[in-house]
Design a protein around this motif. Structure first.
Motif, PDB file in Angstrom:
ATOM      1  N   VAL A  12       1.931   1.096  -2.740  1.00  0.00           N
ATOM      2  CA  VAL A  12       2.885   2.185  -1.852  1.00  0.00           C
ATOM      3  C   VAL A  12       3.102   3.508  -3.487  1.00  0.00           C
ATOM      4  O   VAL A  12       3.499   3.379  -4.233  1.00  0.00           O
ATOM      5  CB  VAL A  12       3.679   2.299  -1.674  1.00  0.00           C
ATOM      6  CG1 VAL A  12       4.598   3.440  -1.096  1.00  0.00           C
ATOM      7  CG2 VAL A  12       3.909   1.434  -0.817  1.00  0.00           C
ATOM      8  N   THR A  86      -4.381   7.584   2.431  1.00  0.00           N
ATOM      9  CA  THR A  86      -3.606   6.787   3.355  1.00  0.00           C
ATOM     10  C   THR A  86      -4.685   6.122   4.037  1.00  0.00           C
ATOM     11  O   THR A  86      -5.253   6.480   4.897  1.00  0.00           O
ATOM     12  CB  THR A  86      -2.867   6.570   4.351  1.00  0.00           C
ATOM     13  OG1 THR A  86      -1.296   6.980   3.773  1.00  0.00           O
ATOM     14  CG2 THR A  86      -1.930   5.299   4.533  1.00  0.00           C
ATOM     15  N   LEU A 114      -1.092   3.299   0.720  1.00  0.00           N
ATOM     16  CA  LEU A 114       0.037   3.891   1.693  1.00  0.00           C
ATOM     17  C   LEU A 114       1.041   5.377   0.715  1.00  0.00           C
ATOM     18  O   LEU A 114       1.129   5.039  -0.752  1.00  0.00           O
ATOM     19  CB  LEU A 114       1.679   3.705   1.926  1.00  0.00           C
ATOM     20  CG  LEU A 114       2.551   4.031   2.772  1.00  0.00           C
ATOM     21  CD1 LEU A 114       1.629   4.948   4.122  1.00  0.00           C
ATOM     22  CD2 LEU A 114       3.245   3.758   3.012  1.00  0.00           C
TER      23      LEU A 114
END
Lengths: 116, 113
Positions: A12, A86, A114
């Protein structure tokens, strides 16, 4: 043989951050490539390399850099992550002995990225 | 320019019935054609490939595909579906003009018990 390995498996990032996706193969393959996979779009080629020191752009290279200093490693760098990046990223390799377009591609397990 | 179209985004069949996944391609040269399979949450694996030898190509797990130049097609078939065939299948084309493969959008195969 481990085949094609990728790290990390999941990441992330915040918009603007940078990171490097690692790819390594232990099959002494000359050809390596990076793809991104988005829903309903199949795989799209980002960058590829036909040997150490040689890289070229694929279909969607913007926002990504690569280098190939050794036969084994082909890292993908995101310099300033954007939400549009993403995706699931796959690294692949093939022997690169003759006609590259006829060779079987061997894929890593993928990295799920992400960007918030 | 080369391109590939997978005509169905989803195909649903009952276990034990035939499977047909359709693929059409466009290429300026003599293409190489591949089918890759991706099982859920796993990587991609080559199922079979056509590289200008026999037009009927046999792959793993009982799958086969026929290259039809006149129809620019490379449909994937299997006589009898098994639950383990549930996966996403990708048709891929390369025409030899560069080192790039062009991927179809994928067909998700659903097997009903």
């Amino acid at each position: 043989n481990a085949g094609v390995t990728q790290t990390p498996k999941f990441q992330v990032l915040k918009t603007g951050q940078s990171m490097t996706l690692q790819c390594a193969q232990d099959m002494n393959h000359e050809y390596m490539s990076w793809y991104r996979q988005d829903p309903g779009m199949g795989l799209r080629l980002i960058h590829y390399s036909v040997g150490a020191g040689i890289t070229d752009q694929g279909e969607v290279p913007n926002g990504y850099n690569v280098s190939r200093s050794t036969t084994e490693d082909f890292p993908l760098r995101l310099l300033s992550a954007a939400p549009s990046q993403t995706s699931v990223y796959f690294c692949a390799s093939s022997p690169g002995l003759a006609d590259l377009t006829q060779e079987t591609q061997y894929f890593g397990p993928g990295t799920r990225l992400l960007v918030l | 320019a080369q391109s590939v179209t997978q005509l169905d985004s989803h195909v649903s069949v009952s276990e034990g019935t035939p499977v047909l996944l359709r693929c059409n391609y466009s290429s300026s040269y003599s293409p190489s054609l591949f089918w890759y399979v991706q099982h859920p949450n796993k990587g991609l694996q080559l199922l079979l490939k056509y590289t200008s030898a026999a037009t009927l190509v046999k792959g793993i797990n009982g799958f086969e595909a026929e290259f039809k130049k006149s129809e620019t097609s490379f449909h994937l078939t299997k006589p009898s579906a098994h639950m383990s065939d549930a996966a996403e299948y990708f048709c891929v084309v390369s025409d030899g003009s560069n080192y790039q493969l062009i991927w179809g959008a994928g067909t998700k195969l659903i097997i009903k018990p």
